[in-house]
Motif scaffolding. Structure first.
Motif, PDB file in Angstrom:
ATOM      1  N   VAL A 119      17.337  90.091  29.242  1.00  0.00           N
ATOM      2  CA  VAL A 119      16.095  90.035  28.786  1.00  0.00           C
ATOM      3  C   VAL A 119      16.332  88.505  29.905  1.00  0.00           C
ATOM      4  O   VAL A 119      16.702  87.066  29.267  1.00  0.00           O
ATOM      5  CB  VAL A 119      15.420  89.571  27.620  1.00  0.00           C
ATOM      6  N   PRO A 120      15.342  88.503  30.907  1.00  0.00           N
ATOM      7  CA  PRO A 120      15.757  86.993  32.257  1.00  0.00           C
ATOM      8  C   PRO A 120      15.390  86.278  31.637  1.00  0.00           C
ATOM      9  O   PRO A 120      13.834  86.187  30.502  1.00  0.00           O
ATOM     10  CB  PRO A 120      14.589  87.445  33.424  1.00  0.00           C
ATOM     11  N   LYS A 121      16.076  84.312  31.552  1.00  0.00           N
ATOM     12  CA  LYS A 121      15.267  84.096  31.182  1.00  0.00           C
ATOM     13  C   LYS A 121      14.689  83.373  31.459  1.00  0.00           C
ATOM     14  O   LYS A 121      14.403  83.825  33.226  1.00  0.00           O
ATOM     15  CB  LYS A 121      16.297  82.621  31.438  1.00  0.00           C
ATOM     16  N   PRO A 122      13.325  82.041  31.849  1.00  0.00           N
ATOM     17  CA  PRO A 122      12.363  82.045  32.013  1.00  0.00           C
ATOM     18  C   PRO A 122      12.878  80.840  33.819  1.00  0.00           C
ATOM     19  O   PRO A 122      13.602  80.362  32.947  1.00  0.00           O
ATOM     20  CB  PRO A 122      11.403  81.395  31.326  1.00  0.00           C
ATOM     21  N   LYS A 123      12.484  81.260  34.591  1.00  0.00           N
ATOM     22  CA  LYS A 123      12.543  80.076  35.391  1.00  0.00           C
ATOM     23  C   LYS A 123      11.691  78.784  35.209  1.00  0.00           C
ATOM     24  O   LYS A 123      10.845  78.769  35.076  1.00  0.00           O
ATOM     25  CB  LYS A 123      12.151  80.388  36.912  1.00  0.00           C
ATOM     26  N   ASP A 124      12.400  77.511  35.701  1.00  0.00           N
ATOM     27  CA  ASP A 124      11.840  76.244  34.951  1.00  0.00           C
ATOM     28  C   ASP A 124      10.517  76.357  36.815  1.00  0.00           C
ATOM     29  O   ASP A 124      10.861  76.536  37.950  1.00  0.00           O
ATOM     30  CB  ASP A 124      12.701  74.992  35.786  1.00  0.00           C
ATOM     31  N   ASP A 125       9.674  75.655  36.719  1.00  0.00           N
ATOM     32  CA  ASP A 125       8.300  75.490  36.986  1.00  0.00           C
ATOM     33  C   ASP A 125       9.470  74.218  38.055  1.00  0.00           C
ATOM     34  O   ASP A 125       9.484  73.167  37.864  1.00  0.00           O
ATOM     35  CB  ASP A 125       7.017  75.042  36.303  1.00  0.00           C
TER      36      ASP A 125
END
Length: 78
Positions: free
Chosen positions: A67-73
């Motif tokens: 499960v990829p970690k969400p990228k910071d905006d």
């Protein structure tokens, strides 16, 4: 105590095993000589059989869920 192991009742041929695991039959042949952890049963002559349950377990253990970690905006640098 017997020196012989009871054979599983769910034995399948190498063609079925290859399909379940998702590899070519030739790959299974290579694995038999290199011992990657998948056991097999050899009968008289060239008869090769695999346990259906062991094949399913091997396939299950080959994959893991990522499960990829969400990228910071990040602000655009334009």
């Amino acid at each position: 105590m017997s020196i012989y192991q009871d054979l599983p009742l769910d034995l399948i041929d190498q063609f079925e095993a290859a399909e379940i695991i998702g590899v070519a039959v030739g790959t299974l042949k290579t694995w038999r000589s290199r011992n990657p952890g998948l056991g097999y049963y050899q009968g008289f002559g060239r008869e090769i059989r695999y346990s259906l349950e062991e094949c399913k377990q091997y396939r299950h253990n080959r994959f893991r869920r990522i499960v990829p970690k969400p990228k910071d905006d990040e602000p655009d640098s334009e």
